[in-house]
Design a protein around this motif. Structure first.
Motif: not given
Lengths: 242, 242, 242, 242, 242, 242
Positions: A45-51, A79-86
């Motif tokens: 529920e927020g940026n830190f947890e999401s990163y 966050h993160g979808r673009e990393g998986l795509q790489e």
């Protein structure tokens, strides 16, 4: 076809609920594998947890040993979808995008109803980056935390329905996206109450992932999502939880 | 005043170069502490490495034991700034934003010159999220990787100058931002060659961080960057490298 | 370092208040010179008065005889900054831009609270032209004229606090910019009442001007802000007031 | 009906050319009065000169003693229109806006061809503020200064035609706006050469001003363009040139 | 000069009202010919009816046998203008665009007041496509259907005035556009009630069409509105109604 | 499940090619019914033909007598989708939208390669209205008319490949959408030549339509796409061709 669906938090019961929802819409022959990250927050529920979840999901998916055809990231506005795509060749579908792109086929504008107010800017920003924000009428918060959805489903329904009704009436939404992985399964109930189509992101993502696989499509590797260049990466893969 | 400046990659020599650059512009009485993450890529050039850096920087900053007044994240177009803003009370300044907001005081439009083409969309997306993209004329890649900048500084200068010149001539940029932490120190040289102001993000970030501290300002905690709610977070803080 | 700070109206007491505010934040060694235009309105609250102020500020700054390192235009949402940038080599900072670019480091969205409703579109338009509007949640008017701020400070505080609170609650602002030079000094009080960071544009502009000078940066002269071409200009410099 | 058309520079021959052009398109019964400002630059090509012109035009128009029904500001991309709108009840039409809004009736996108490159950002910014930029394919500079247009009309035509052709071919413009008051009269010639409609801003402004008057419409006074509040304004009206 | 003004629906009395309104503003020597389509809905309030009207208007205009100088499409937010522009050489003016581009000369922002809520997105979309949406404060629905305007003019006025007042007060509109051909003639009354300029699209369109003709301008044929290529078109021209 | 796929032009062989392409990707149990309009152009390449097609497709679909679960409109950048959405309860998918929303899952930006230059603005405008334009790198024309694609497939491939390569190299597209129904079947070949994923809109639309049906979703009827109100509609349904 085998689709991995990754929970963004470390609460196993949510993984199970997500996977169950995914299976309920999957085509015959599609196998759904739910993955729970080995580290990270019990709810995101927020940026830190999401990163942190971004890395935990990549870590968990890379550790999966069998073959698979697509990956779904089942967090709303994370966050993160673009990393998986790489890192992967197979298609990656985020449920935030899946709900939005599906909603746009059914009405002129859609709203998202999510959990806490603090996650609203995350969702708006992810939709902007994905190029799916133009027809977004609003992102509204029910005020209930992710884990409260699990504990008090009837209160969750009331709070979500109220925001959905205001989205339709005040913001001119014509479709509602359920903005949280943990809301999976509430869609039919809410549809009855609001009279507009309600999109569950997990279901939408499953059908999109299946479609991409069926058409033989995979992530473009020419530029943004090119495979990382070989280099020294300290501490990766992570050791935690294995 | 003490400012932590966090490198996003694990190459110690880059941390030193960044800290040196920061010290060269810092006001009397400002102490600069360079931090190198304990895990992650030796150079950050894409989404996976950037997401990993986001967590590694948060991990490293939280592990710093003394008091400090502000934090600078010294990566161009990288993820993670919002996470630091949640975790800390003190101001957090990203060098991407710092260069852009500084450039906008000096010309009608600015361009960024960065390393590899694959990082261009990351920088564009970060500038969009930060609300600093409207006056961006272009983001151009020199084609040189981060570590090549260190190895072949003269080739780096040539490649960067060429893109800077095209940005001014073709894209109508009036200011150039050096789009990579590793470019610190090349600004004066390039300014002479192109005739337009050249912004080094590290320098800009130091002065902005100092200014925020001097004015007694700190991160707003009412919504997006509110402190994470207390909850169970597996594997955090990370154990690697300690 | 010497910084000229130009009031946009002809009320000397406002010039003094602005200069005092500027001095309170200036670094040791920075000399602040307050300038009052020789013609124009006693308070600037609209386009005609603002255009007149634009010329009056250019006229007054050009008439200043000693050396100086930067110029601040201390009017909120006023015209003229681009003209100064053409006429001068040193950096020019407008307090509208300074407040906004500073606010964006502290929260996801900011609001401006200004004086009269009629000045709201001017401020919005200036922020749009400066490329700093994307993260602007709202510009709100307290309904009090500039000179009323001086006469009834306690009523001003109430009216401003009310709009600031609505900006945070209804518009989702996370930072407040005080949208009027005459509001200088109220920031700390309002910060206590609203719980979010409050930016005083004059203070922000001083630190930005100092930073630009410290980094040796000056206005780009390649295109938009190139020195005016030599030509016949009737009636310039103006004779009024000398 | 009487329409005042104000030149933005102090070159009397340009005023005459503009007024002549205006008369050639004016309806029977429309009287055109050309006004030359009493101070300012002999030609306006940048922000300083444009801001000075803004005040000089307001000064000159207010000094006109007879009755009139509308005012045209005949400068391309210049400041000041909003000030006139505050000071007057009658409609005010800027030729930049007039050309653009007319062009949009004739093609999917339009380009502006103007004089010097340094004025391009001014025109773009004015069109953005006027809300007429969405369908602008490009603003291109011929590289010729305003006064050169008068001195070397045949070179001007060549330079303008070249940019107009590139606008159509490369930028996909379907209509060309002549971006300079001094270009009045060249439209027919250029239309023959490029094959697309060519808009002369002065002509367009005359027909729009006439139309507004004919419909009995005048400037809205409820907010942005409300009459300035009564207050002390030093040095106004200006004394120069009377 | 002869201007065809095409009603979008098949209700003859509306055609007459529109033509009468057009004549009341037309210049001496302008002949107004009202055309009623031979097929389509008695009132147009949505996409299906609007698409049908698009074809019906093209059909009716092409069937007009005499010469004419311009065509006005008198429907608010309707489809089809681009088709007419392809088929004809003479200028085509849509009343939606005409009202908006006229409103922008009189105030900083305008609102449209229309009939049913379901037509609001159509109007917004048409204004976006025409590049005239930037200064649109809102599109508001009175809740009354087109034909009710004819039957109960006094109720219509009340409902429209209420929305116009809210547009000015809440949405900061400074000008009101009457968003329906059937509202022609109510403008003066509403102007008295709201205190802001009120634009009738039919009147605005007549003056714009006259102006384009007077300037000798016609639709650009280089790209988007090029004449359709010769090919086999089944069922065209349509036979219905002849 | 039965899906109707409507060709927008009256060339029967294109209908057959489209239906064949649709069947090649359809899930087991999905029946594809190709429909050819009873009136309209043999190929659709501009606004007039597209508006006529909009009505012809609605007419043809409404005349289909059996039950069906979804409708696909198989024209690129064509008008009419919103009309079908009003008239029907079942989901309606346009291939322009389907290709774009699918492309966005595979790369950071996509380009469309279409037939004639004159159709480029239509496609851009449709994508803007659908809210899918943000990540569009470019729309490029091969210069070949629709029917030429059928006659000279090898030349078509060359022309399309050239534009696709330029889109990837110059416009930074990472995915290519084939922008014409008649291009169905060329995707695999072009994918081999360009190295990026190539989306065929018909295939994408089939999987999206199937997904919407599988999830039990249908068009929202609360506002924009509400069923037309009962009223007198002359000439509808059309008689031509029955």
């Amino acid at each position: 076809m085998r689709i991995l669906i990754a929970n963004v938090n470390t609460t196993e019961t949510i993984t199970q609920a997500i996977a169950e929802q995914a299976r309920s819409v999957a085509a015959p022959g599609t196998e759904i594998i739910g993955l729970t990250p080995w580290f990270g927050a019990e709810s995101v529920e927020g940026n830190f947890e999401s990163y942190l979840a971004a890395i935990a999901v990549m870590d968990r998916v890379l550790a999966y040993e069998g073959p698979y055809d697509a990956v779904i990231q089942a967090g709303y506005g994370e966050h993160g979808r673009e990393g998986l795509q790489e890192l992967l060749e197979v298609p990656v579908v985020d449920i935030t995008d899946a709900a939005a792109s599906t909603a746009m086929y059914l009405g002129h504008a859609y709203s998202v109803v999510t959990t806490l107010d603090r996650t609203v800017p995350l969702i708006e920003d992810r939709l902007k980056l994905s190029g799916l924000y133009d027809r977004c009428a609003s992102v509204r918060a029910s005020g209930l935390a992710v884990l409260e959805l699990e504990e008090h489903p009837e209160r969750a329904v009331e709070a979500i329905v109220e925001q959905a009704e205001r989205a339709v009436r005040e913001d001119k939404a014509e479709v509602i996206c359920l903005g949280c992985g943990g809301m999976a399964g509430l869609d039919e109930l809410i549809r009855q109450r609001t009279g507009v189509p309600v999109i569950d992101g997990v279901s939408a993502a499953v059908t999109i992932a299946e479609s991409l696989v069926r058409m033989g499509l995979s992530t473009s590797k020419v530029r943004t999502f090119a495979t990382p260049r070989p280099k020294k990466v300290l501490g990766w893969p992570m050791k935690f939880g294995r």
